[in-house]
Design a protein around this motif. Structure first.
Motif, PDB file in Angstrom:
ATOM      1  N   ILE A  92      -1.587  -0.120  -4.275  1.00 22.69           N
ATOM      2  CA  ILE A  92      -1.236  -1.484  -3.892  1.00 22.69           C
ATOM      3  C   ILE A  92       0.266  -1.645  -4.096  1.00 22.69           C
ATOM      4  O   ILE A  92       0.804  -1.265  -5.134  1.00 22.69           O
ATOM      5  N   LEU A  93       0.911  -2.160  -3.069  1.00 22.43           N
ATOM      6  CA  LEU A  93       2.368  -2.256  -3.078  1.00 22.43           C
ATOM      7  C   LEU A  93       2.857  -3.049  -4.281  1.00 22.43           C
ATOM      8  O   LEU A  93       2.355  -4.137  -4.564  1.00 22.43           O
ATOM      9  N   TYR A  94       3.838  -2.506  -4.980  1.00 14.26           N
ATOM     10  CA  TYR A  94       4.417  -3.205  -6.119  1.00 14.26           C
ATOM     11  C   TYR A  94       5.361  -4.291  -5.615  1.00 14.26           C
ATOM     12  O   TYR A  94       6.403  -4.005  -5.014  1.00 14.26           O
ATOM     13  N   LYS A  95       4.973  -5.516  -5.810  1.00 16.33           N
ATOM     14  CA  LYS A  95       5.816  -6.676  -5.534  1.00 16.33           C
ATOM     15  C   LYS A  95       5.148  -7.874  -6.165  1.00 16.33           C
ATOM     16  O   LYS A  95       4.175  -7.739  -6.905  1.00 16.33           O
ATOM     17  N   ASP A  96       5.654  -9.049  -5.888  1.00 15.50           N
ATOM     18  CA  ASP A  96       5.130 -10.265  -6.486  1.00 15.50           C
ATOM     19  C   ASP A  96       4.764 -11.246  -5.390  1.00 15.50           C
ATOM     20  O   ASP A  96       5.355 -11.218  -4.297  1.00 15.50           O
ATOM     21  N   ILE A  97       3.818 -12.144  -5.650  1.00 15.19           N
ATOM     22  CA  ILE A  97       3.471 -13.124  -4.627  1.00 15.19           C
ATOM     23  C   ILE A  97       4.626 -14.076  -4.332  1.00 15.19           C
ATOM     24  O   ILE A  97       4.638 -14.743  -3.305  1.00 15.19           O
ATOM     25  N   MET A  98       5.623 -14.096  -5.218  1.00 17.97           N
ATOM     26  CA  MET A  98       6.791 -14.946  -4.986  1.00 17.97           C
ATOM     27  C   MET A  98       7.779 -14.342  -3.993  1.00 17.97           C
ATOM     28  O   MET A  98       8.690 -15.027  -3.517  1.00 17.97           O
ATOM     29  N   ASN A 119      -1.633   9.845   0.066  1.00 18.28           N
ATOM     30  CA  ASN A 119      -2.846  10.436   0.631  1.00 18.28           C
ATOM     31  C   ASN A 119      -4.036   9.493   0.487  1.00 18.28           C
ATOM     32  O   ASN A 119      -5.184   9.892   0.668  1.00 18.28           O
ATOM     33  N   VAL A 120      -3.745   8.247   0.103  1.00 21.71           N
ATOM     34  CA  VAL A 120      -4.766   7.205  -0.006  1.00 21.71           C
ATOM     35  C   VAL A 120      -4.263   5.980   0.751  1.00 21.71           C
ATOM     36  O   VAL A 120      -3.060   5.861   1.036  1.00 21.71           O
ATOM     37  N   PRO A 121      -5.145   5.041   1.084  1.00 20.64           N
ATOM     38  CA  PRO A 121      -4.708   3.845   1.793  1.00 20.64           C
ATOM     39  C   PRO A 121      -3.742   3.007   0.965  1.00 20.64           C
ATOM     40  O   PRO A 121      -3.839   2.935  -0.266  1.00 20.64           O
ATOM     41  N   LEU A 122      -2.820   2.362   1.672  1.00 24.11           N
ATOM     42  CA  LEU A 122      -1.862   1.458   1.049  1.00 24.11           C
ATOM     43  C   LEU A 122      -2.298   0.022   1.303  1.00 24.11           C
ATOM     44  O   LEU A 122      -2.400  -0.418   2.443  1.00 24.11           O
ATOM     45  N   ILE A 123      -2.546  -0.699   0.216  1.00 23.94           N
ATOM     46  CA  ILE A 123      -2.876  -2.122   0.276  1.00 23.94           C
ATOM     47  C   ILE A 123      -1.591  -2.913   0.060  1.00 23.94           C
ATOM     48  O   ILE A 123      -0.819  -2.608  -0.848  1.00 23.94           O
TER      49      ILE A 123
END
Length: 347
Positions: A73-79, A136-140
């Protein structure tokens, strides 16, 4: 992408298809408890990491490499997208998001602009493109939902009761719906750009919408969520959503054009099915249990797996995010256990 075969178990589970084992990923798996991440945070802020695609990709990929998880899961913030529409936000250690220009009047809503992701958050899109070459896995990837974003924008930061948010919603309904529409438009544009860049699944975090009762949710929030999902489902990637303390809203979520509903630990897999939820399910170990001895963790995990495997379409996750005190070795052991246990019983 490396030479290893692509692991699509998460995507298959999202669509209710048979999998080699129950796929695993953890909310807030990137960062938080990892020593490599804490070392980076001594030098860089969250915003600085997310603005550097190579650094952000490294943080995003760490739990996949270390734990053998079935999705990143992409590292970021909902902000992240909010400054683009005129919200002055800081992430303060120990506090969380702090809004320096909170919404108090209808005119504050009118001032909000529109997002142009390619111009205003290109670093997010560049990170996604980079990760698609590495994973090698899906990116959310993900976005905050309008209610949760609005709660920060109105409260000025985190809240325990959301009094200001509800007061604005009840007393200024025209401005409230205008705010929902603006944040809905932002979410659609932001998410669509991430899918175009290569995100293979999207999770919408409506973290705090459980603060509303079902009647208010249906009137004040559900219409914008329905519009968001109906629009982005045309992009043909699996969509999921998650909220805390939102078990009373699951039947409403089941109406949306999404594939996965995430559960917190308050609602069991069996209870969700008994309520008539037909989507794939994701969850839902209480993250606090990760501080317990391994035999306790195993005892708590088995019933979740057994309930989840009653039907196709289950992803193992936590009922909320990883917190800093969690030992990374516990997450690695947990992933291995889920894979091994769900293989052993004949998946």
């Amino acid at each position: 992408m490396g030479e290893e075969a692509f692991n699509d178990n998460f995507l298959r589970a999202a669509y209710g298809q048979n999998t080699d084992h129950i796929p695993v990923w953890y909310m807030r798996q990137a960062g938080r408890s990892q020593p490599e991440y804490r070392k980076l945070k001594e030098k860089y802020s969250l915003f600085e990491i997310t603005h550097d695609p190579e650094l952000c990709a490294y943080v995003t990929k760490l739990p996949v490499d270390q734990y053998n998880n079935d999705a990143a899961i992409l590292y970021k913030d909902i902000m992240t997208p909010l400054p683009s529409i005129g919200v002055d936000v800081d992430i303060k250690p120990g506090v969380g998001p702090v809004i320096n220009n909170p919404i108090t009047q209808p005119k504050d809503v009118e001032k909000l602009g529109n997002i142009d992701p390619e111009k205003e958050v290109p670093y997010v899109l560049d990170t996604i493109k980079l990760l698609r070459e590495q994973l090698n896995v899906p990116l959310i990837s993900f976005s905050g939902a309008p209610f949760t974003l609005a709660s920060y924008m109105i409260e000025g930061g985190p809240s325990k009761n959301y009094h200001k948010t509800k007061a604005f919603m009840y007393s200024k309904p025209i401005a409230w719906f205008a705010l929902m529409d603006k944040l809905g438009d932002m979410t659609i544009r932001y998410v669509s750009s991430q899918i175009k860049a290569g995100a293979q699944a999207i999770q919408i975090f409506d973290s705090w919408v459980g603060a509303l009762n079902a009647e208010d949710y249906r009137f004040y929030v559900k219409p914008v969520m329905k519009r968001i999902f109906e629009t982005i489902q045309k992009e043909e990637v699996p969509l999921s959503m998650f909220g805390v303390g939102a078990g009373h809203l699951l039947q409403d979520w089941n109406d949306f054009s999404l594939q996965i509903i995430g559960l917190d630990w308050r609602t069991s897999i069996s209870e969700a099915r008994q309520l008539g939820v037909t989507k794939s399910l994701q969850g839902n170990l209480d993250p606090s249990i990760l501080l317990a001895p391994w035999d306790v963790i195993e005892e708590k995990v088995k019933p979740i797996l057994e309930a989840g495997m009653q039907e196709e379409g289950f992803v193992f996750n936590l009922g909320h995010g990883v917190f800093p005190e969690v030992d990374p070795d516990s997450l690695k052991r947990l992933t291995a256990f889920v894979h091994d246990y769900t293989n052993k019983i004949g998946r």
